[in-house]
Design a protein around this motif. Structure first.
Motif, PDB file in Angstrom:
ATOM      1  N   ILE A  47      37.350  37.033  32.504  1.00 14.86           N
ATOM      2  CA  ILE A  47      38.277  38.093  32.928  1.00 14.86           C
ATOM      3  C   ILE A  47      37.846  38.666  34.277  1.00 14.86           C
ATOM      4  O   ILE A  47      38.687  38.945  35.141  1.00 14.86           O
ATOM      5  N   VAL A  48      36.539  38.837  34.469  1.00 14.42           N
ATOM      6  CA  VAL A  48      36.023  39.339  35.750  1.00 14.42           C
ATOM      7  C   VAL A  48      36.443  38.405  36.879  1.00 14.42           C
ATOM      8  O   VAL A  48      36.949  38.846  37.918  1.00 14.42           O
ATOM      9  N   TYR A  49      36.284  37.096  36.671  1.00 18.49           N
ATOM     10  CA  TYR A  49      36.694  36.140  37.700  1.00 18.49           C
ATOM     11  C   TYR A  49      38.203  36.160  37.920  1.00 18.49           C
ATOM     12  O   TYR A  49      38.678  36.147  39.056  1.00 18.49           O
ATOM     13  N   ALA A  50      38.967  36.189  36.833  1.00 16.42           N
ATOM     14  CA  ALA A  50      40.429  36.211  36.959  1.00 16.42           C
ATOM     15  C   ALA A  50      40.889  37.459  37.703  1.00 16.42           C
ATOM     16  O   ALA A  50      41.831  37.394  38.505  1.00 16.42           O
ATOM     17  N   SER A  51      40.217  38.560  37.481  1.00 16.66           N
ATOM     18  CA  SER A  51      40.584  39.816  38.148  1.00 16.66           C
ATOM     19  C   SER A  51      40.372  39.759  39.649  1.00 16.66           C
ATOM     20  O   SER A  51      40.941  40.551  40.394  1.00 16.66           O
ATOM     21  N   GLN A  52      39.571  38.809  40.083  1.00 14.19           N
ATOM     22  CA  GLN A  52      39.306  38.615  41.513  1.00 14.19           C
ATOM     23  C   GLN A  52      40.079  37.409  42.059  1.00 14.19           C
ATOM     24  O   GLN A  52      39.808  36.934  43.154  1.00 14.19           O
ATOM     25  N   LYS A  54      39.861  34.422  41.116  1.00 11.71           N
ATOM     26  CA  LYS A  54      39.007  33.229  41.098  1.00 11.71           C
ATOM     27  C   LYS A  54      39.331  32.458  39.811  1.00 11.71           C
ATOM     28  O   LYS A  54      38.514  32.336  38.910  1.00 11.71           O
ATOM     29  N   HIS A  55      40.563  31.961  39.761  1.00 17.18           N
ATOM     30  CA  HIS A  55      41.068  31.408  38.516  1.00 17.18           C
ATOM     31  C   HIS A  55      40.397  30.102  38.112  1.00 17.18           C
ATOM     32  O   HIS A  55      40.257  29.844  36.910  1.00 17.18           O
ATOM     33  N   ASP A  56      39.949  29.293  39.072  1.00 16.67           N
ATOM     34  CA  ASP A  56      39.245  28.070  38.694  1.00 16.67           C
ATOM     35  C   ASP A  56      37.956  28.408  37.945  1.00 16.67           C
ATOM     36  O   ASP A  56      37.649  27.797  36.920  1.00 16.67           O
ATOM     37  N   LYS A  57      37.218  29.389  38.450  1.00 17.87           N
ATOM     38  CA  LYS A  57      36.004  29.834  37.758  1.00 17.87           C
ATOM     39  C   LYS A  57      36.353  30.486  36.427  1.00 17.87           C
ATOM     40  O   LYS A  57      35.667  30.288  35.420  1.00 17.87           O
ATOM     41  N   ALA A  58      37.413  31.270  36.421  1.00 11.47           N
ATOM     42  CA  ALA A  58      37.836  31.924  35.183  1.00 11.47           C
ATOM     43  C   ALA A  58      38.142  30.891  34.103  1.00 11.47           C
ATOM     44  O   ALA A  58      37.716  31.041  32.951  1.00 11.47           O
ATOM     45  N   LEU A  59      38.845  29.842  34.473  1.00 13.02           N
ATOM     46  CA  LEU A  59      39.198  28.805  33.500  1.00 13.02           C
ATOM     47  C   LEU A  59      37.953  28.191  32.870  1.00 13.02           C
ATOM     48  O   LEU A  59      37.912  27.946  31.664  1.00 13.02           O
ATOM     49  N   GLU A  60      36.949  27.960  33.691  1.00 11.43           N
ATOM     50  CA  GLU A  60      35.693  27.394  33.192  1.00 11.43           C
ATOM     51  C   GLU A  60      35.091  28.290  32.102  1.00 11.43           C
ATOM     52  O   GLU A  60      34.656  27.806  31.052  1.00 11.43           O
ATOM     53  N   TRP A  61      35.084  29.597  32.339  1.00  7.73           N
ATOM     54  CA  TRP A  61      34.476  30.521  31.389  1.00  7.73           C
ATOM     55  C   TRP A  61      35.377  30.772  30.189  1.00  7.73           C
ATOM     56  O   TRP A  61      34.881  30.945  29.067  1.00  7.73           O
ATOM     57  N   TYR A  62      36.699  30.759  30.376  1.00  9.09           N
ATOM     58  CA  TYR A  62      37.590  30.844  29.214  1.00  9.09           C
ATOM     59  C   TYR A  62      37.353  29.654  28.296  1.00  9.09           C
ATOM     60  O   TYR A  62      37.319  29.796  27.070  1.00  9.09           O
ATOM     61  N   GLU A  63      37.201  28.482  28.883  1.00 10.60           N
ATOM     62  CA  GLU A  63      36.974  27.281  28.072  1.00 10.60           C
ATOM     63  C   GLU A  63      35.679  27.394  27.279  1.00 10.60           C
ATOM     64  O   GLU A  63      35.627  27.011  26.106  1.00 10.60           O
ATOM     65  N   LYS A  64      34.625  27.929  27.885  1.00 10.56           N
ATOM     66  CA  LYS A  64      33.366  28.126  27.165  1.00 10.56           C
ATOM     67  C   LYS A  64      33.562  29.109  26.013  1.00 10.56           C
ATOM     68  O   LYS A  64      33.054  28.883  24.907  1.00 10.56           O
ATOM     69  N   ALA A  65      34.290  30.185  26.259  1.00 12.62           N
ATOM     70  CA  ALA A  65      34.556  31.152  25.196  1.00 12.62           C
ATOM     71  C   ALA A  65      35.377  30.509  24.081  1.00 12.62           C
ATOM     72  O   ALA A  65      35.088  30.694  22.892  1.00 12.62           O
TER      73      ALA A  65
END
Length: 123
Positions: A47-52, A54-65
């Motif tokens: 969410i922190v990345y998406a809020s900035q 930085k959706h490619d990074k956000a996707l990576e962390w959503y996938e881990k979650a």
């Protein structure tokens, strides 16, 4: 969860809510070095990345979650929002349909906002 980790997670949440994304990211990265499979920390970092935007990074962390809790409606919805933000609209719609299947009690109108709106209306 031990009290120090809980406090660190709270610090990250407060930093995020205060708009200090760098501090939130640092706290979450430190947290995840200690406890790499904590769903809430993984999801919040995404969410922190998406809020900035930085959706490619956000996707990576959503996938881990989502590897930890695959059917979490909130994480799936946020994941779909980031997909939509980078133009992967069909994937976003597929995920939103999955969210609706998982949680049939959602509102009749479900939308994500990324400069435009995608609406799914249950009939």
């Amino acid at each position: 969860m031990n009290p120090q980790l809980q406090a660190l997670l709270q610090q990250a949440i407060q930093a995020f809510q205060g708009g200090n994304f760098t501090k939130a990211e640092e706290a979450l990265q430190y947290f995840l070095n200690v406890k790499p499979t904590e769903f809430d920390a993984l999801h919040l970092l995404a969410i922190v990345y998406a809020s900035q935007n930085k959706h490619d990074k956000a996707l990576e962390w959503y996938e881990k979650a989502l590897n930890i809790i695959p059917n979490d409606a909130s994480a799936l919805s946020n994941y779909a929002s980031s997909l939509s933000a980078i133009g992967r609209n069909q994937e976003a719609l597929n995920i939103l349909n999955k969210v609706l299947e998982i949680n049939a009690g959602l509102a009749e109108k479900f939308s994500i906002q990324s400069g435009y709106k995608i609406n799914i209306i249950l009939k």
